[in-house]
Scaffold this motif. Structure first.
Motif, mmCIF file in Angstrom:
data_model
loop_
_atom_site.group_PDB
_atom_site.id
_atom_site.type_symbol
_atom_site.label_atom_id
_atom_site.label_comp_id
_atom_site.label_asym_id
_atom_site.label_seq_id
_atom_site.Cartn_x
_atom_site.Cartn_y
_atom_site.Cartn_z
ATOM 1 N N LYS A 148 -6.344 -7.917 -2.001
ATOM 2 C CA LYS A 148 -6.845 -9.301 -2.011
ATOM 3 C C LYS A 148 -7.599 -9.580 -3.318
ATOM 4 O O LYS A 148 -7.539 -10.690 -3.861
ATOM 5 C CB LYS A 148 -7.733 -9.544 -0.796
ATOM 6 C CG LYS A 148 -6.963 -9.613 0.521
ATOM 7 C CD LYS A 148 -7.878 -9.927 1.676
ATOM 8 C CE LYS A 148 -7.091 -10.184 2.962
ATOM 9 N NZ LYS A 148 -6.316 -9.040 3.408
ATOM 10 N N LYS A 149 -8.315 -8.567 -3.821
ATOM 11 C CA LYS A 149 -9.017 -8.743 -5.081
ATOM 12 C C LYS A 149 -8.010 -8.922 -6.220
ATOM 13 O O LYS A 149 -8.223 -9.726 -7.131
ATOM 14 C CB LYS A 149 -9.929 -7.544 -5.352
ATOM 15 C CG LYS A 149 -10.846 -7.744 -6.545
ATOM 16 C CD LYS A 149 -11.811 -6.563 -6.725
ATOM 17 C CE LYS A 149 -12.916 -6.600 -5.710
ATOM 18 N NZ LYS A 149 -13.975 -5.590 -5.981
ATOM 19 N N ALA A 150 -6.908 -8.179 -6.152
ATOM 20 C CA ALA A 150 -5.855 -8.318 -7.165
ATOM 21 C C ALA A 150 -5.300 -9.742 -7.167
ATOM 22 O O ALA A 150 -5.039 -10.321 -8.233
ATOM 23 C CB ALA A 150 -4.733 -7.318 -6.901
ATOM 24 N N LYS A 151 -5.139 -10.319 -5.977
ATOM 25 C CA LYS A 151 -4.634 -11.691 -5.885
ATOM 26 C C LYS A 151 -5.617 -12.682 -6.512
ATOM 27 O O LYS A 151 -5.208 -13.650 -7.155
ATOM 28 C CB LYS A 151 -4.373 -12.053 -4.420
ATOM 29 C CG LYS A 151 -3.170 -11.341 -3.814
ATOM 30 C CD LYS A 151 -3.040 -11.651 -2.331
ATOM 31 C CE LYS A 151 -1.922 -10.830 -1.699
ATOM 32 N NZ LYS A 151 -1.857 -11.023 -0.234
ATOM 33 N N VAL A 191 0.839 -1.210 0.000
ATOM 34 C CA VAL A 191 0.000 0.000 0.000
ATOM 35 C C VAL A 191 0.871 1.257 0.000
ATOM 36 O O VAL A 191 0.635 2.198 -0.764
ATOM 37 C CB VAL A 191 -0.947 -0.005 1.223
ATOM 38 C CG1 VAL A 191 -1.605 1.368 1.399
ATOM 39 C CG2 VAL A 191 -2.015 -1.071 1.067
ATOM 40 N N LYS A 192 1.900 1.262 0.834
ATOM 41 C CA LYS A 192 2.803 2.421 0.917
ATOM 42 C C LYS A 192 3.580 2.598 -0.391
ATOM 43 O O LYS A 192 3.756 3.717 -0.870
ATOM 44 C CB LYS A 192 3.773 2.246 2.086
ATOM 45 C CG LYS A 192 3.100 2.245 3.450
ATOM 46 C CD LYS A 192 4.099 1.872 4.539
ATOM 47 C CE LYS A 192 3.426 1.737 5.893
ATOM 48 N NZ LYS A 192 4.371 1.253 6.933
ATOM 49 N N LEU A 193 4.033 1.474 -0.955
ATOM 50 C CA LEU A 193 4.797 1.532 -2.205
ATOM 51 C C LEU A 193 3.915 2.019 -3.352
ATOM 52 O O LEU A 193 4.353 2.834 -4.178
ATOM 53 C CB LEU A 193 5.373 0.157 -2.518
ATOM 54 C CG LEU A 193 6.186 0.022 -3.813
ATOM 55 C CD1 LEU A 193 7.371 0.970 -3.823
ATOM 56 C CD2 LEU A 193 6.661 -1.416 -3.989
ATOM 57 N N ASN A 194 2.669 1.545 -3.407
ATOM 58 C CA ASN A 194 1.759 1.949 -4.481
ATOM 59 C C ASN A 194 1.497 3.450 -4.478
ATOM 60 O O ASN A 194 1.359 4.070 -5.527
ATOM 61 C CB ASN A 194 0.443 1.176 -4.385
ATOM 62 C CG ASN A 194 0.570 -0.251 -4.893
ATOM 63 O OD1 ASN A 194 1.527 -0.593 -5.578
ATOM 64 N ND2 ASN A 194 -0.379 -1.092 -4.542
ATOM 65 N N LYS A 217 -4.178 -3.112 -12.275
ATOM 66 C CA LYS A 217 -4.875 -1.873 -11.914
ATOM 67 C C LYS A 217 -5.019 -1.747 -10.401
ATOM 68 O O LYS A 217 -4.912 -0.651 -9.836
ATOM 69 C CB LYS A 217 -6.265 -1.845 -12.554
ATOM 70 C CG LYS A 217 -6.259 -1.562 -14.046
ATOM 71 C CD LYS A 217 -7.689 -1.579 -14.599
ATOM 72 C CE LYS A 217 -7.694 -1.382 -16.114
ATOM 73 N NZ LYS A 217 -9.072 -1.455 -16.669
ATOM 74 N N LEU A 218 -5.264 -2.871 -9.753
ATOM 75 C CA LEU A 218 -5.480 -2.861 -8.307
ATOM 76 C C LEU A 218 -4.175 -2.874 -7.515
ATOM 77 O O LEU A 218 -4.121 -2.384 -6.392
ATOM 78 C CB LEU A 218 -6.331 -4.068 -7.906
ATOM 79 C CG LEU A 218 -7.777 -4.040 -8.412
ATOM 80 C CD1 LEU A 218 -8.421 -5.409 -8.268
ATOM 81 C CD2 LEU A 218 -8.582 -2.987 -7.666
#
Length: 453
Positions: free
Chosen positions: A326-329, A195-198, A356-357
């Protein structure tokens, strides 16, 4: 009388203050000395003045514990026998004292984890058994899970569990439970750093340069993600054939009735069977249906979609999973399933949804590049155009390296390999088509420009 008492108290106060001042001066002088020695890596010279400050003014400055760790590690590495053991135990004590005197700067999980890792490294010298060291890690994990986040510590913790299982001291279910416990902790850390990296990647993508501090944070987040990826891979290697379908299916069949109302057990069982490629066994469907009956989740819907190919389950999967990462996974899992079946067009669609996620995960680009390369022979009308697909694959692989620091080396290797299969400079010269655009057909439906040089 009142005046005499006041004078006496004042004298006592002044005497105490002078004592503190003298002590502070001595500690300040010695602090300056050992700080200078440590910075020059003269740890033996630093030991004496450091010890004075540590004993006389334990709360004086955090450098006592920061530098003290370096000094004692040097002493440990350059001694043996009873002397080495004494230094190891002193470093154990120092870890405790760091939290005692600077509690806000030293989290319990960190301190206990550091002590456990030290005990593991020198378990022979300290005559500690695997049980002893495992219990030290377990204390860190159970007492302060939030702050027990060392990649190395988490791996060692699980590795010891496997060793204890091999020695007949732990049951298979205990080992699998611990695997799940540690993996869940790792996933929490991965998600937090992702999250921080994104956020930083989004800033860069918007054309805003990162500050020097932000650049340092970006590298730190990437390093953590890489370390946790390696730990996960190492844990799977350590588990090895202790978790094959041949092992898992009888175990879960035996324990199913007892745990059929236990949502956590069902979730972990079906996840592990899927991960180990056991989804073709009837038990997998039984686990999924039971979990879906008592506690529907995005995972159960996803597995039901894979098993039945019914769109309603996929729609339910996306609806139930609201967490972007989690949706991306889930999108990536589905893409991998489709890729394995040769449905490359649909697989790319879901890989792109995952990107995208979670834009800092470059693995979908690697997967797409791989599908392009595998399709080269089927997606061109001439030999030149077929081989041109490898340029497209190389470009896709390079995207992975740009967004995901963990994949820079891997992405570069793939790109070099793909370019080696693309038309050579001589081929381009013979075809006289440098700089032209080639439309790639079939499922790919992309264009690529022929290099000019």
């Amino acid at each position: 009388m009142k005046t005499r008492i006041t004078t006496l108290l004042l004298a006592l106060f002044m005497s105490t203050m002078m004592g503190f001042a003298q002590q502070d001066e001595e500690c300040m002088n010695n602090l300056s000395i050992f700080d200078s020695y440590v910075k020059s890596k003269k740890y033996d010279d630093a030991y004496g003045p450091w010890k004075i400050v540590r004993e006389k003014c334990p709360k004086f400055n955090r450098a006592i514990y920061v530098h003290g760790e370096k000094i004692l590690k040097h002493k440990i590495e350059n001694s043996s026998g009873a002397e080495q053991v004494a230094h190891i135990n002193d470093l154990m004590l120092l870890h405790d004292q760091s939290r005692e005197h600077f509690e806000s700067r030293y989290d319990l999980g960190d301190v206990l984890g550091d002590k456990a890792q030290l005990a593991y490294k020198y378990r022979k010298e300290l005559t500690k058994s695997d049980d002893d060291v495992y219990n030290m890690f377990d204390e860190a994990f159970t007492k302060d899970l939030k702050n027990f986040n060392s990649p190395q510590g988490l791996y060692t913790y699980f590795s010891l569990m496997v060793d204890l299982y091999d020695a007949g001291k732990k049951k298979a279910q205990e080992m699998f439970d611990k695997y799940d416990d540690v993996i869940e902790k790792i996933e929490t850390e991965i998600d937090a750093n992702t999250v921080k990296l994104n956020r930083l990647l989004e800033k860069e993508e918007a054309g805003t340069a990162l500050t020097k501090k932000e650049g340092q944070y970006k590298r730190q987040y990437e390093q953590y993600l890489e370390a946790f990826d390696k730990v996960t891979s190492s844990m799977d290697s350590k588990l090895g054939n202790r978790a094959t379908c041949e092992v898992l299916i009888p175990l879960y069949q035996k324990d199913f009735e007892e745990n059929k109302s236990n949502g956590v057990w069902l979730q972990r069982a079906m996840n592990r069977m899927y991960a180990k490629g056991c989804k073709e066994d009837p038990l997998f469907l039984k686990l999924v249906e039971q979990k879906n009956t008592i506690e529907p989740t995005a995972d159960t819907s996803f597995y039901l979609y894979l098993l039945t190919d019914e769109q309603k389950y996929f729609d339910q999967t996306i609806k139930l999973q609201t967490d972007p990462l989690k949706k991306a996974k889930l999108y990536k899992k589905l893409a991998q399933e489709l890729k394995g079946k040769g449905s490359y067009g649909k697989a790319r669609q879901y890989y792109m949804q995952a990107l995208k996620l979670n834009p800092s995960d470059g693995s979908p680009y690697i997967a797409i590049a791989n599908m392009y390369a595998k399709s080269a022979n089927n997606c061109g009308d001439t030999n030149f155009n077929k081989r041109a697909v490898f340029w497209l694959a190389a470009l896709e692989a390079e995207k992975a390296g740009r967004v995901d620091g963990r994949l820079k080396s891997t992405a570069a290797k793939y790109a070099v390999s793909y370019r080696a299969s693309a038309p050579s400079k001589q081929d381009i010269f013979s075809a006289t088509n440098a700089g032209t655009t080639i439309k790639i057909g079939c499922w790919i439906q992309r264009s690529v420009t022929v290099p000019k040089n």
